[in-house]
Design a protein around this motif. Structure first.
Motif, PDB file in Angstrom:
ATOM      1  N   GLY A   1       1.033  -1.850   0.320  1.00 47.77           N
ATOM      2  CA  GLY A   1       0.001  -0.391   0.065  1.00 47.77           C
ATOM      3  C   GLY A   1       1.352   1.185  -0.208  1.00 47.77           C
ATOM      4  O   GLY A   1       1.993   1.496   0.185  1.00 47.77           O
ATOM      5  N   PRO A   2       0.668   2.597  -0.486  1.00 47.00           N
ATOM      6  CA  PRO A   2       0.793   3.793  -0.018  1.00 47.00           C
ATOM      7  C   PRO A   2       1.537   4.147   1.253  1.00 47.00           C
ATOM      8  O   PRO A   2       1.210   3.422   2.160  1.00 47.00           O
ATOM      9  N   VAL A   3       2.340   4.693   1.051  1.00 44.87           N
ATOM     10  CA  VAL A   3       3.039   4.987   2.709  1.00 44.87           C
ATOM     11  C   VAL A   3       2.986   6.694   3.072  1.00 44.87           C
ATOM     12  O   VAL A   3       2.604   7.429   1.943  1.00 44.87           O
ATOM     13  N   TYR A   4       2.093   6.457   3.767  1.00 48.16           N
ATOM     14  CA  TYR A   4       1.601   7.996   4.519  1.00 48.16           C
ATOM     15  C   TYR A   4       2.877   8.889   4.948  1.00 48.16           C
ATOM     16  O   TYR A   4       2.535   9.782   5.133  1.00 48.16           O
ATOM     17  N   SER A   5       3.447   7.796   5.368  1.00 48.05           N
ATOM     18  CA  SER A   5       4.250   9.030   6.059  1.00 48.05           C
ATOM     19  C   SER A   5       5.281   7.443   6.904  1.00 48.05           C
ATOM     20  O   SER A   5       5.801   6.928   7.075  1.00 48.05           O
ATOM     21  N   SER A   6       7.063   8.751   7.004  1.00 46.33           N
ATOM     22  CA  SER A   6       7.922   8.011   7.282  1.00 46.33           C
ATOM     23  C   SER A   6       8.746   8.920   7.864  1.00 46.33           C
ATOM     24  O   SER A   6       9.217  10.401   7.742  1.00 46.33           O
ATOM     25  N   VAL A   7       9.918   8.059   9.026  1.00 45.71           N
ATOM     26  CA  VAL A   7      11.379   9.073   9.661  1.00 45.71           C
ATOM     27  C   VAL A   7      12.176   7.947   9.290  1.00 45.71           C
ATOM     28  O   VAL A   7      12.269   6.850   9.481  1.00 45.71           O
ATOM     29  N   ASN A   8      13.185   8.741   9.698  1.00 42.68           N
ATOM     30  CA  ASN A   8      15.248   8.006   9.493  1.00 42.68           C
ATOM     31  C   ASN A   8      15.402   7.563  10.718  1.00 42.68           C
ATOM     32  O   ASN A   8      14.823   8.299  11.751  1.00 42.68           O
ATOM     33  N   VAL A   9      16.040   6.152  10.459  1.00 43.33           N
ATOM     34  CA  VAL A   9      16.624   6.115  11.808  1.00 43.33           C
ATOM     35  C   VAL A   9      17.935   5.654  11.724  1.00 43.33           C
ATOM     36  O   VAL A   9      18.098   4.246  10.639  1.00 43.33           O
ATOM     37  N   GLU A  10      18.990   5.847  12.531  1.00 46.30           N
ATOM     38  CA  GLU A  10      20.707   5.408  11.860  1.00 46.30           C
ATOM     39  C   GLU A  10      20.825   4.278  12.640  1.00 46.30           C
ATOM     40  O   GLU A  10      20.352   3.808  14.204  1.00 46.30           O
ATOM     41  N   ILE A  11      21.703   2.876  11.956  1.00 45.35           N
ATOM     42  CA  ILE A  11      21.804   2.100  12.436  1.00 45.35           C
ATOM     43  C   ILE A  11      22.730   1.958  13.260  1.00 45.35           C
ATOM     44  O   ILE A  11      22.415   1.577  14.488  1.00 45.35           O
ATOM     45  N   ALA A  12      24.013   3.089  13.302  1.00 41.11           N
ATOM     46  CA  ALA A  12      24.961   3.208  13.550  1.00 41.11           C
ATOM     47  C   ALA A  12      25.246   2.055  14.444  1.00 41.11           C
ATOM     48  O   ALA A  12      25.730   2.432  15.469  1.00 41.11           O
ATOM     49  N   GLY A  13      25.384   0.586  14.129  1.00 40.01           N
ATOM     50  CA  GLY A  13      26.397  -0.382  14.940  1.00 40.01           C
ATOM     51  C   GLY A  13      25.743  -0.709  16.092  1.00 40.01           C
ATOM     52  O   GLY A  13      25.463  -1.563  17.038  1.00 40.01           O
ATOM     53  N   LYS A  14      24.382  -0.421  16.434  1.00 43.31           N
ATOM     54  CA  LYS A  14      23.105  -1.081  16.947  1.00 43.31           C
ATOM     55  C   LYS A  14      22.977  -2.488  15.999  1.00 43.31           C
ATOM     56  O   LYS A  14      22.822  -3.243  15.054  1.00 43.31           O
ATOM     57  N   THR A  15      22.653  -3.682  17.677  1.00 43.73           N
ATOM     58  CA  THR A  15      22.884  -4.564  17.508  1.00 43.73           C
ATOM     59  C   THR A  15      20.707  -4.314  17.314  1.00 43.73           C
ATOM     60  O   THR A  15      19.904  -3.661  17.562  1.00 43.73           O
ATOM     61  N   ALA A  16      20.055  -5.876  16.256  1.00 47.78           N
ATOM     62  CA  ALA A  16      18.904  -5.790  16.412  1.00 47.78           C
ATOM     63  C   ALA A  16      17.434  -5.226  17.548  1.00 47.78           C
ATOM     64  O   ALA A  16      16.748  -4.837  17.259  1.00 47.78           O
TER      65      ALA A  16
ATOM     66  N   ALA B   1      14.308  -1.803  19.203  1.00 49.16           N
ATOM     67  CA  ALA B   1      13.510  -0.862  20.440  1.00 49.16           C
ATOM     68  C   ALA B   1      13.625   0.973  20.020  1.00 49.16           C
ATOM     69  O   ALA B   1      12.625   1.579  20.659  1.00 49.16           O
ATOM     70  N   ASP B   2      14.447   1.144  19.187  1.00 50.88           N
ATOM     71  CA  ASP B   2      14.330   2.536  18.917  1.00 50.88           C
ATOM     72  C   ASP B   2      13.158   2.715  17.968  1.00 50.88           C
ATOM     73  O   ASP B   2      12.398   4.192  18.158  1.00 50.88           O
ATOM     74  N   LEU B   3      13.157   2.152  16.831  1.00 51.63           N
ATOM     75  CA  LEU B   3      12.114   1.620  15.964  1.00 51.63           C
ATOM     76  C   LEU B   3      10.974   1.870  16.408  1.00 51.63           C
ATOM     77  O   LEU B   3       9.908   2.506  16.399  1.00 51.63           O
ATOM     78  N   ALA B   4      10.352   0.788  17.407  1.00 54.95           N
ATOM     79  CA  ALA B   4       9.406   1.143  18.108  1.00 54.95           C
ATOM     80  C   ALA B   4       9.134   2.457  18.953  1.00 54.95           C
ATOM     81  O   ALA B   4       7.741   3.354  18.912  1.00 54.95           O
ATOM     82  N   GLU B   5       9.845   3.278  19.478  1.00 57.40           N
ATOM     83  CA  GLU B   5      10.024   4.382  19.880  1.00 57.40           C
ATOM     84  C   GLU B   5       9.268   5.271  19.269  1.00 57.40           C
ATOM     85  O   GLU B   5       8.166   6.120  18.675  1.00 57.40           O
ATOM     86  N   VAL B   6      10.286   5.368  17.565  1.00 57.66           N
ATOM     87  CA  VAL B   6      10.408   6.161  16.620  1.00 57.66           C
ATOM     88  C   VAL B   6       8.495   5.887  16.091  1.00 57.66           C
ATOM     89  O   VAL B   6       7.612   6.729  15.923  1.00 57.66           O
ATOM     90  N   GLY B   7       8.158   5.063  15.599  1.00 57.18           N
ATOM     91  CA  GLY B   7       7.055   3.990  15.334  1.00 57.18           C
ATOM     92  C   GLY B   7       6.340   4.210  15.907  1.00 57.18           C
ATOM     93  O   GLY B   7       4.933   4.744  15.509  1.00 57.18           O
ATOM     94  N   ALA B   8       5.371   4.029  17.214  1.00 55.89           N
ATOM     95  CA  ALA B   8       4.718   4.746  18.210  1.00 55.89           C
ATOM     96  C   ALA B   8       5.022   6.202  18.065  1.00 55.89           C
ATOM     97  O   ALA B   8       3.342   6.464  17.814  1.00 55.89           O
ATOM     98  N   ASP B   9       5.621   7.282  17.686  1.00 58.66           N
ATOM     99  CA  ASP B   9       4.829   8.662  18.092  1.00 58.66           C
ATOM    100  C   ASP B   9       4.912   9.097  16.571  1.00 58.66           C
ATOM    101  O   ASP B   9       3.624   9.535  16.548  1.00 58.66           O
ATOM    102  N   LEU B  10       5.088   8.239  15.668  1.00 52.93           N
ATOM    103  CA  LEU B  10       5.290   8.611  14.074  1.00 52.93           C
ATOM    104  C   LEU B  10       3.183   7.939  14.085  1.00 52.93           C
ATOM    105  O   LEU B  10       2.891   8.458  13.748  1.00 52.93           O
ATOM    106  N   LEU B  11       3.071   7.067  14.135  1.00 54.97           N
ATOM    107  CA  LEU B  11       1.904   6.515  14.584  1.00 54.97           C
ATOM    108  C   LEU B  11       1.121   7.653  14.848  1.00 54.97           C
ATOM    109  O   LEU B  11      -0.252   8.078  14.586  1.00 54.97           O
ATOM    110  N   VAL B  12       1.351   7.723  16.226  1.00 53.38           N
ATOM    111  CA  VAL B  12       0.101   8.994  16.703  1.00 53.38           C
ATOM    112  C   VAL B  12      -0.255  10.457  16.277  1.00 53.38           C
ATOM    113  O   VAL B  12      -1.223  11.311  15.248  1.00 53.38           O
ATOM    114  N   LYS B  13       0.900  10.480  15.337  1.00 51.11           N
ATOM    115  CA  LYS B  13       1.036  11.821  14.382  1.00 51.11           C
ATOM    116  C   LYS B  13       0.534  11.987  13.552  1.00 51.11           C
ATOM    117  O   LYS B  13      -0.494  12.210  12.882  1.00 51.11           O
ATOM    118  N   THR B  14       0.613  10.438  12.159  1.00 54.65           N
ATOM    119  CA  THR B  14      -0.034  10.178  11.364  1.00 54.65           C
ATOM    120  C   THR B  14      -1.369   9.806  11.654  1.00 54.65           C
ATOM    121  O   THR B  14      -2.037  10.606  10.802  1.00 54.65           O
TER     122      THR B  14
END
Length: 166
Positions: free
Chosen positions: A133-148, A153-166
């Motif tokens: 489906g079409p993408v309504y919004s997105s946010v970049n997150v740096e990997i920078a040597g992070k484990t999966a 965890a970082d994506l979950a926080e960013v995703g929660a914020d973006l979901l509420v905003k969208t």
């Protein structure tokens, strides 16, 4: 789910995976989503396979009489068109990649393996074909040597914020 509740959205129903037995004692463990729903007195259903569960589909139908939109986050099952067509404004999905790249079930691990830096979160319309489906919004997150795990965890926080905003 916590972020949606805190933002004042009315949640009519939570659908999550069935409880699982874990560890040596085979103790029943609830999903984190179920725990939050119980804490907030939100009705819950836990179909084994939503496609084949008429009772679950009927409860979804009743919930969607009030709900304008359905939200999917890492549910792990394909929703049939009958369900996708229920809410007035359809379903949206929080996907842990910058779509259209890294569609599918393991975008976090794939982003690390392919060194897709940055990766990110996409909020998209759910359609019958997986992650199409079409993408309504997105946010970049740096990997920078992070484990999966750290990236998840970082994506979950960013995703929660973006979901509420969208």
């Amino acid at each position: 789910l916590r972020r949606l509740i805190a933002s004042g959205h009315k949640i009519e129903l939570v659908v999550t995976q069935p409880d699982k037995k874990k560890n040596r004692g085979k103790k029943i463990v609830y999903s984190p989503v179920k725990e939050v729903a119980l804490e907030n007195n939100i009705p819950i259903i836990q179909p084994l396979k939503i496609r084949n569960d008429e009772e679950a589909i009927e409860k979804l139908r009743q919930a969607h009489e009030k709900a304008e939109i359905g939200i999917v986050v890492a549910y792990g099952q394909l929703l049939p068109m009958e369900v996708l067509d229920m809410p007035k404004k359809g379903y949206i999905n929080v996907h842990a990649s910058l779509l259209p790249k890294l569609r599918g079930a393991s975008p976090i691990q794939t982003a690390i393996l392919l060194d897709e830096n940055p990766t990110g979160i996409s909020i998209m319309k759910v359609e019958e074909k997986l992650d199409s489906g079409p993408v309504y919004s997105s946010v970049n997150v740096e990997i920078a040597g992070k484990t999966a795990g750290q990236l998840e965890a970082d994506l979950a926080e960013v995703g929660a914020d973006l979901l509420v905003k969208t």
